[in-house]
Design a protein around this motif. Sequence first.
Motif, PDB file in Angstrom:
ATOM      1  N   SER A   1      44.821 -71.414   1.659  1.00 49.61           N
ATOM      2  CA  SER A   1      44.796 -70.847   0.291  1.00 49.61           C
ATOM      3  C   SER A   1      43.509 -71.512  -0.225  1.00 49.61           C
ATOM      4  O   SER A   1      42.863 -72.420   0.053  1.00 49.61           O
ATOM      5  CB  SER A   1      46.087 -71.674  -0.416  1.00 49.61           C
ATOM      6  N   LEU A   2      43.184 -70.831  -1.519  1.00 51.27           N
ATOM      7  CA  LEU A   2      41.803 -71.227  -2.324  1.00 51.27           C
ATOM      8  C   LEU A   2      41.987 -70.596  -3.655  1.00 51.27           C
ATOM      9  O   LEU A   2      42.821 -69.592  -3.841  1.00 51.27           O
ATOM     10  CB  LEU A   2      40.744 -70.624  -1.590  1.00 51.27           C
ATOM     11  N   ARG A   3      41.466 -71.340  -4.451  1.00 48.34           N
ATOM     12  CA  ARG A   3      41.706 -71.134  -6.060  1.00 48.34           C
ATOM     13  C   ARG A   3      40.189 -70.966  -6.453  1.00 48.34           C
ATOM     14  O   ARG A   3      39.422 -71.731  -6.497  1.00 48.34           O
ATOM     15  CB  ARG A   3      42.506 -72.085  -6.807  1.00 48.34           C
ATOM     16  N   LEU A   4      40.132 -69.668  -6.984  1.00 53.97           N
ATOM     17  CA  LEU A   4      38.874 -69.504  -7.839  1.00 53.97           C
ATOM     18  C   LEU A   4      38.876 -69.405  -9.326  1.00 53.97           C
ATOM     19  O   LEU A   4      40.101 -69.248  -9.898  1.00 53.97           O
ATOM     20  CB  LEU A   4      38.372 -67.870  -7.393  1.00 53.97           C
ATOM     21  N   SER A   5      38.101 -69.790  -9.975  1.00 57.41           N
ATOM     22  CA  SER A   5      37.984 -69.808 -11.366  1.00 57.41           C
ATOM     23  C   SER A   5      36.932 -69.278 -12.128  1.00 57.41           C
ATOM     24  O   SER A   5      35.934 -69.198 -11.415  1.00 57.41           O
ATOM     25  CB  SER A   5      38.271 -71.373 -12.061  1.00 57.41           C
ATOM     26  N   CYS A   6      37.090 -68.712 -13.302  1.00 49.71           N
ATOM     27  CA  CYS A   6      36.059 -68.147 -13.942  1.00 49.71           C
ATOM     28  C   CYS A   6      36.260 -68.608 -15.417  1.00 49.71           C
ATOM     29  O   CYS A   6      37.298 -68.385 -16.171  1.00 49.71           O
ATOM     30  CB  CYS A   6      36.343 -66.527 -13.725  1.00 49.71           C
TER      31      CYS A   6
ATOM     32  N   THR B   1      37.464 -62.592 -26.247  1.00 48.60           N
ATOM     33  CA  THR B   1      38.774 -63.223 -26.322  1.00 48.60           C
ATOM     34  C   THR B   1      39.656 -62.415 -25.320  1.00 48.60           C
ATOM     35  O   THR B   1      39.547 -61.129 -25.326  1.00 48.60           O
ATOM     36  CB  THR B   1      39.321 -62.860 -27.732  1.00 48.60           C
ATOM     37  N   PHE B   2      40.449 -62.946 -24.863  1.00 47.82           N
ATOM     38  CA  PHE B   2      41.464 -62.370 -23.554  1.00 47.82           C
ATOM     39  C   PHE B   2      42.341 -61.371 -24.176  1.00 47.82           C
ATOM     40  O   PHE B   2      42.771 -60.605 -23.491  1.00 47.82           O
ATOM     41  CB  PHE B   2      42.054 -63.619 -22.810  1.00 47.82           C
ATOM     42  N   ASN B   3      42.603 -61.402 -25.405  1.00 46.47           N
ATOM     43  CA  ASN B   3      43.444 -60.589 -26.088  1.00 46.47           C
ATOM     44  C   ASN B   3      43.077 -59.098 -26.167  1.00 46.47           C
ATOM     45  O   ASN B   3      43.753 -58.257 -26.291  1.00 46.47           O
ATOM     46  CB  ASN B   3      43.874 -60.975 -27.666  1.00 46.47           C
ATOM     47  N   THR B   4      41.711 -58.964 -26.193  1.00 46.29           N
ATOM     48  CA  THR B   4      40.949 -57.609 -26.266  1.00 46.29           C
ATOM     49  C   THR B   4      40.497 -57.252 -25.077  1.00 46.29           C
ATOM     50  O   THR B   4      39.834 -56.167 -25.139  1.00 46.29           O
ATOM     51  CB  THR B   4      40.028 -57.469 -27.584  1.00 46.29           C
ATOM     52  N   TYR B   5      40.078 -58.372 -24.264  1.00 46.49           N
ATOM     53  CA  TYR B   5      39.116 -57.921 -23.002  1.00 46.49           C
ATOM     54  C   TYR B   5      39.975 -57.838 -21.859  1.00 46.49           C
ATOM     55  O   TYR B   5      41.294 -58.665 -21.543  1.00 46.49           O
ATOM     56  CB  TYR B   5      38.287 -59.152 -23.032  1.00 46.49           C
ATOM     57  N   THR B   6      39.855 -57.217 -20.811  1.00 45.76           N
ATOM     58  CA  THR B   6      40.381 -57.173 -19.442  1.00 45.76           C
ATOM     59  C   THR B   6      39.365 -58.016 -18.487  1.00 45.76           C
ATOM     60  O   THR B   6      38.203 -57.886 -18.608  1.00 45.76           O
ATOM     61  CB  THR B   6      40.605 -55.936 -18.827  1.00 45.76           C
ATOM     62  N   MET B   7      40.141 -59.021 -17.944  1.00 47.69           N
ATOM     63  CA  MET B   7      39.258 -59.865 -17.064  1.00 47.69           C
ATOM     64  C   MET B   7      39.701 -59.582 -15.678  1.00 47.69           C
ATOM     65  O   MET B   7      40.834 -59.368 -15.380  1.00 47.69           O
ATOM     66  CB  MET B   7      39.643 -61.333 -17.172  1.00 47.69           C
TER      67      MET B   7
ATOM     68  N   LYS C   1      41.597 -72.542 -22.741  1.00 51.93           N
ATOM     69  CA  LYS C   1      40.429 -73.032 -21.978  1.00 51.93           C
ATOM     70  C   LYS C   1      39.327 -71.751 -21.780  1.00 51.93           C
ATOM     71  O   LYS C   1      38.348 -71.828 -21.158  1.00 51.93           O
ATOM     72  CB  LYS C   1      40.892 -73.720 -20.755  1.00 51.93           C
ATOM     73  N   ASN C   2      39.984 -70.578 -22.210  1.00 51.18           N
ATOM     74  CA  ASN C   2      39.173 -69.355 -21.729  1.00 51.18           C
ATOM     75  C   ASN C   2      38.994 -69.193 -20.152  1.00 51.18           C
ATOM     76  O   ASN C   2      37.539 -69.110 -19.919  1.00 51.18           O
ATOM     77  CB  ASN C   2      37.827 -69.344 -22.902  1.00 51.18           C
ATOM     78  N   THR C   3      39.846 -69.473 -19.253  1.00 57.55           N
ATOM     79  CA  THR C   3      39.345 -69.545 -17.935  1.00 57.55           C
ATOM     80  C   THR C   3      40.291 -68.419 -17.433  1.00 57.55           C
ATOM     81  O   THR C   3      41.738 -68.197 -17.746  1.00 57.55           O
ATOM     82  CB  THR C   3      39.559 -70.676 -17.363  1.00 57.55           C
ATOM     83  N   VAL C   4      39.970 -67.968 -16.279  1.00 55.11           N
ATOM     84  CA  VAL C   4      40.724 -66.896 -15.519  1.00 55.11           C
ATOM     85  C   VAL C   4      40.766 -67.528 -14.150  1.00 55.11           C
ATOM     86  O   VAL C   4      39.519 -67.695 -13.643  1.00 55.11           O
ATOM     87  CB  VAL C   4      40.216 -65.455 -15.367  1.00 55.11           C
TER      88      VAL C   4
END
Length: 123
Positions: free
Chosen positions: A17-22, A28-34, A76-79
């Motif tokens: 397993s591995l976890r990536l972060s962005c 703003t995540f409400n109006t953007y697709t990440m 935190k504005n992270t994906v």
Amino acid sequence: QVQLVESGGGLVQTGGSLRLSCAASGCTFNTYTMCWFRQSPGKEREFVASITRGGAITYYGDTVKGRFTISSDNDKNTVSLQMNSTKIEETAVYYCAARHGKTTVAYAAYEYWGQGTQVTVSS
């Protein structure tokens, strides 16, 4: 200006397993697709997973369904992309991308890109 910075790549054994972060700024995540894409040498950029409407809607590529999980931390504005049961063929540079609007698997539709993070899956 939207800026995306990926982290968390590295070496993982097959099945691990591995976890990536962005970390995102300027959107703003409400109006953007990440979204996460990946690209191996000599191959086209491949859609991995997307998240939109602040995390309410997620979508996965067929090859990662059931193994990868995309999530967002709106404060935190992270994906993040949690990668489980990894396979050797998933060795690639993983990119975080963003677009204003609905999700799509077409990489040309994404306006903003991070610099990418290398993931290497070893046997």
